[in-house]
Design a protein around this motif. Structure first.
Motif, PDB file in Angstrom:
ATOM      1  N   MET A   1       0.858  -1.182   0.000  1.00  0.00           N
ATOM      2  CA  MET A   1       0.000   0.000   0.000  1.00  0.00           C
ATOM      3  C   MET A   1       0.897   1.235   0.000  1.00  0.00           C
ATOM      4  SD  MET A   1      -2.718  -1.713   0.121  1.00  0.00           S
ATOM      5  CE  MET A   1      -4.006  -0.529   0.250  1.00  0.00           C
ATOM      6  N   TYR A   2       0.441   2.275  -0.652  1.00  0.00           N
ATOM      7  CA  TYR A   2       1.165   3.535  -0.662  1.00  0.00           C
ATOM      8  C   TYR A   2       0.251   4.637  -0.144  1.00  0.00           C
ATOM      9  CZ  TYR A   2       4.664   1.189  -3.464  1.00  0.00           C
ATOM     10  OH  TYR A   2       5.624   0.320  -3.887  1.00  0.00           O
ATOM     11  N   VAL A   3       0.701   5.324   0.880  1.00  0.00           N
ATOM     12  CA  VAL A   3      -0.028   6.443   1.449  1.00  0.00           C
ATOM     13  C   VAL A   3       0.721   7.702   1.050  1.00  0.00           C
ATOM     14  CG1 VAL A   3      -0.879   7.523   3.562  1.00  0.00           C
ATOM     15  CG2 VAL A   3      -0.673   5.053   3.441  1.00  0.00           C
ATOM     16  N   THR A   4       0.037   8.595   0.365  1.00  0.00           N
ATOM     17  CA  THR A   4       0.676   9.846  -0.016  1.00  0.00           C
ATOM     18  C   THR A   4      -0.100  11.020   0.573  1.00  0.00           C
ATOM     19  OG1 THR A   4      -0.531   9.841  -2.123  1.00  0.00           O
ATOM     20  CG2 THR A   4       1.704   8.952  -2.144  1.00  0.00           C
ATOM     21  N   PHE A   5       0.635  12.028   0.947  1.00  0.00           N
ATOM     22  CA  PHE A   5       0.075  13.238   1.544  1.00  0.00           C
ATOM     23  C   PHE A   5       0.441  14.424   0.657  1.00  0.00           C
ATOM     24  CE2 PHE A   5       0.890  10.268   4.908  1.00  0.00           C
ATOM     25  CZ  PHE A   5      -0.151  10.428   5.799  1.00  0.00           C
ATOM     26  N   ARG A   6      -0.492  15.291   0.432  1.00  0.00           N
ATOM     27  CA  ARG A   6      -0.178  16.550  -0.259  1.00  0.00           C
ATOM     28  C   ARG A   6       0.382  17.476   0.811  1.00  0.00           C
ATOM     29  NH1 ARG A   6      -4.453  18.867  -4.178  1.00  0.00           N
ATOM     30  NH2 ARG A   6      -2.662  20.209  -4.487  1.00  0.00           N
TER      31      ARG A   6
ATOM     32  N   ILE B   1       1.460   4.208  12.417  1.00  0.00           N
ATOM     33  CA  ILE B   1       2.600   4.451  11.534  1.00  0.00           C
ATOM     34  C   ILE B   1       2.596   5.845  10.917  1.00  0.00           C
ATOM     35  CG2 ILE B   1       3.034   2.027  10.992  1.00  0.00           C
ATOM     36  CD1 ILE B   1       1.447   2.476   8.365  1.00  0.00           C
ATOM     37  N   LEU B   2       1.747   6.721  11.424  1.00  0.00           N
ATOM     38  CA  LEU B   2       1.716   8.092  10.938  1.00  0.00           C
ATOM     39  C   LEU B   2       2.279   9.025  12.007  1.00  0.00           C
ATOM     40  CD1 LEU B   2      -1.808   8.210   9.253  1.00  0.00           C
ATOM     41  CD2 LEU B   2       0.391   7.584   8.241  1.00  0.00           C
ATOM     42  N   ALA B   3       2.949  10.070  11.554  1.00  0.00           N
ATOM     43  CA  ALA B   3       3.555  11.031  12.478  1.00  0.00           C
ATOM     44  C   ALA B   3       3.641  12.385  11.779  1.00  0.00           C
ATOM     45  CB  ALA B   3       4.943  10.561  12.888  1.00  0.00           C
TER      46      ALA B   3
ATOM     47  N   ILE C   1       5.406  24.806   3.289  1.00  0.00           N
ATOM     48  CA  ILE C   1       5.467  26.201   2.841  1.00  0.00           C
ATOM     49  C   ILE C   1       4.538  27.117   3.644  1.00  0.00           C
ATOM     50  CG2 ILE C   1       3.740  26.008   1.017  1.00  0.00           C
ATOM     51  CD1 ILE C   1       5.749  27.713  -0.712  1.00  0.00           C
ATOM     52  N   LYS C   2       3.487  26.546   4.238  1.00  0.00           N
ATOM     53  CA  LYS C   2       2.542  27.331   5.030  1.00  0.00           C
ATOM     54  C   LYS C   2       2.917  27.388   6.514  1.00  0.00           C
ATOM     55  CE  LYS C   2      -1.308  26.618   1.921  1.00  0.00           C
ATOM     56  NZ  LYS C   2      -2.676  26.164   1.761  1.00  0.00           N
ATOM     57  N   GLY C   3       3.995  26.705   6.885  1.00  0.00           N
ATOM     58  CA  GLY C   3       4.456  26.752   8.268  1.00  0.00           C
ATOM     59  C   GLY C   3       3.928  25.652   9.161  1.00  0.00           C
ATOM     60  N   TYR C   4       3.239  24.661   8.572  1.00  0.00           N
ATOM     61  CA  TYR C   4       2.704  23.539   9.339  1.00  0.00           C
ATOM     62  C   TYR C   4       3.633  22.333   9.224  1.00  0.00           C
ATOM     63  CZ  TYR C   4      -1.694  26.153   9.056  1.00  0.00           C
ATOM     64  OH  TYR C   4      -2.668  27.108   9.132  1.00  0.00           O
ATOM     65  N   ARG C   5       3.584  21.468  10.221  1.00  0.00           N
ATOM     66  CA  ARG C   5       4.325  20.198  10.169  1.00  0.00           C
ATOM     67  C   ARG C   5       3.395  19.159   9.545  1.00  0.00           C
ATOM     68  NH1 ARG C   5       5.899  18.766  15.930  1.00  0.00           N
ATOM     69  NH2 ARG C   5       6.736  16.962  14.868  1.00  0.00           N
ATOM     70  N   PRO C   6       3.646  18.746   8.297  1.00  0.00           N
ATOM     71  CA  PRO C   6       2.749  17.805   7.627  1.00  0.00           C
ATOM     72  C   PRO C   6       2.904  16.378   8.141  1.00  0.00           C
ATOM     73  CG  PRO C   6       4.591  18.331   6.204  1.00  0.00           C
ATOM     74  CD  PRO C   6       4.728  19.192   7.431  1.00  0.00           C
ATOM     75  N   ALA C   7       1.851  15.611   7.952  1.00  0.00           N
ATOM     76  CA  ALA C   7       1.863  14.204   8.338  1.00  0.00           C
ATOM     77  C   ALA C   7       2.658  13.391   7.327  1.00  0.00           C
ATOM     78  CB  ALA C   7       0.437  13.680   8.432  1.00  0.00           C
ATOM     79  N   VAL C   8       3.173  12.266   7.805  1.00  0.00           N
ATOM     80  CA  VAL C   8       3.958  11.373   6.961  1.00  0.00           C
ATOM     81  C   VAL C   8       3.774   9.944   7.459  1.00  0.00           C
ATOM     82  CG1 VAL C   8       6.051  11.627   8.356  1.00  0.00           C
ATOM     83  CG2 VAL C   8       6.247  11.019   5.949  1.00  0.00           C
ATOM     84  N   CYS C   9       3.898   8.980   6.558  1.00  0.00           N
ATOM     85  CA  CYS C   9       3.859   7.563   6.938  1.00  0.00           C
ATOM     86  C   CYS C   9       5.282   7.134   7.271  1.00  0.00           C
ATOM     87  CB  CYS C   9       3.302   6.723   5.792  1.00  0.00           C
ATOM     88  SG  CYS C   9       3.187   4.969   6.203  1.00  0.00           S
ATOM     89  N   THR C  10       5.484   6.590   8.455  1.00  0.00           N
ATOM     90  CA  THR C  10       6.821   6.214   8.905  1.00  0.00           C
ATOM     91  C   THR C  10       7.209   4.789   8.526  1.00  0.00           C
ATOM     92  OG1 THR C  10       5.959   5.530  11.055  1.00  0.00           O
ATOM     93  CG2 THR C  10       6.711   7.814  10.851  1.00  0.00           C
ATOM     94  N   ASP C  11       6.230   3.959   8.137  1.00  0.00           N
ATOM     95  CA  ASP C  11       6.519   2.572   7.771  1.00  0.00           C
ATOM     96  C   ASP C  11       5.512   2.104   6.730  1.00  0.00           C
ATOM     97  OD1 ASP C  11       7.247  -0.071   7.580  1.00  0.00           O
ATOM     98  OD2 ASP C  11       6.870  -0.556   9.679  1.00  0.00           O
ATOM     99  N   MET C  12       5.793   2.415   5.473  1.00  0.00           N
ATOM    100  CA  MET C  12       4.873   2.106   4.381  1.00  0.00           C
ATOM    101  C   MET C  12       4.548   0.614   4.297  1.00  0.00           C
ATOM    102  SD  MET C  12       3.326   4.156   2.225  1.00  0.00           S
ATOM    103  CE  MET C  12       4.394   5.554   2.047  1.00  0.00           C
ATOM    104  N   LYS C  13       5.493  -0.245   4.619  1.00  0.00           N
ATOM    105  CA  LYS C  13       5.268  -1.695   4.531  1.00  0.00           C
ATOM    106  C   LYS C  13       4.243  -2.182   5.548  1.00  0.00           C
ATOM    107  CE  LYS C  13       9.709  -2.822   2.556  1.00  0.00           C
ATOM    108  NZ  LYS C  13      10.929  -3.586   2.655  1.00  0.00           N
ATOM    109  N   ALA C  14       4.057  -1.440   6.628  1.00  0.00           N
ATOM    110  CA  ALA C  14       3.106  -1.843   7.669  1.00  0.00           C
ATOM    111  C   ALA C  14       1.683  -1.366   7.383  1.00  0.00           C
ATOM    112  CB  ALA C  14       3.562  -1.316   9.024  1.00  0.00           C
ATOM    113  N   CYS C  15       1.515  -0.505   6.385  1.00  0.00           N
ATOM    114  CA  CYS C  15       0.189   0.037   6.065  1.00  0.00           C
ATOM    115  C   CYS C  15      -0.732  -1.075   5.564  1.00  0.00           C
ATOM    116  CB  CYS C  15       0.304   1.134   5.003  1.00  0.00           C
ATOM    117  SG  CYS C  15      -1.280   1.831   4.514  1.00  0.00           S
TER     118      CYS C  15
END
Length: 69
Positions: A3-8, A26-28, A35-49
């Motif tokens: 599975m691939y989780v992508t965030f804009r 697995i998200l953090a 660019i807007k000054g926010y800390r965006p979410a990311v998947c830390t372990d794509m294989k575990a999704c």
């Protein structure tokens, strides 16, 4: 199946709702800001999704996409 989780990341406001519903925990938030000054979410372990799409469903800005390989 992978599975691939992508965030804009440029549109993520770092609200953390996706993080709160992930059953695999697995998200953090990234350390760097977007660019807007926010800390965006990311998947830390794509294989575990497991592709449950809970993160995409709860995102108020619809910036998360789940794809299967």
């Amino acid at each position: 199946m992978t599975m691939y989780v992508t965030f804009r990341k440029d549109r993520c406001k770092g609200c953390g709702l996706c993080i709160s519903v992930c059953p695999k925990e697995i998200l953090a938030l990234e350390e760097e800001t977007n660019i807007k000054g926010y800390r965006p979410a990311v998947c830390t372990d794509m294989k575990a999704c497991i592709g449950c799409a809970g993160c995409a469903k709860i995102c108020p800005d619809s910036i998360i996409t789940i794809e299967k390989e």
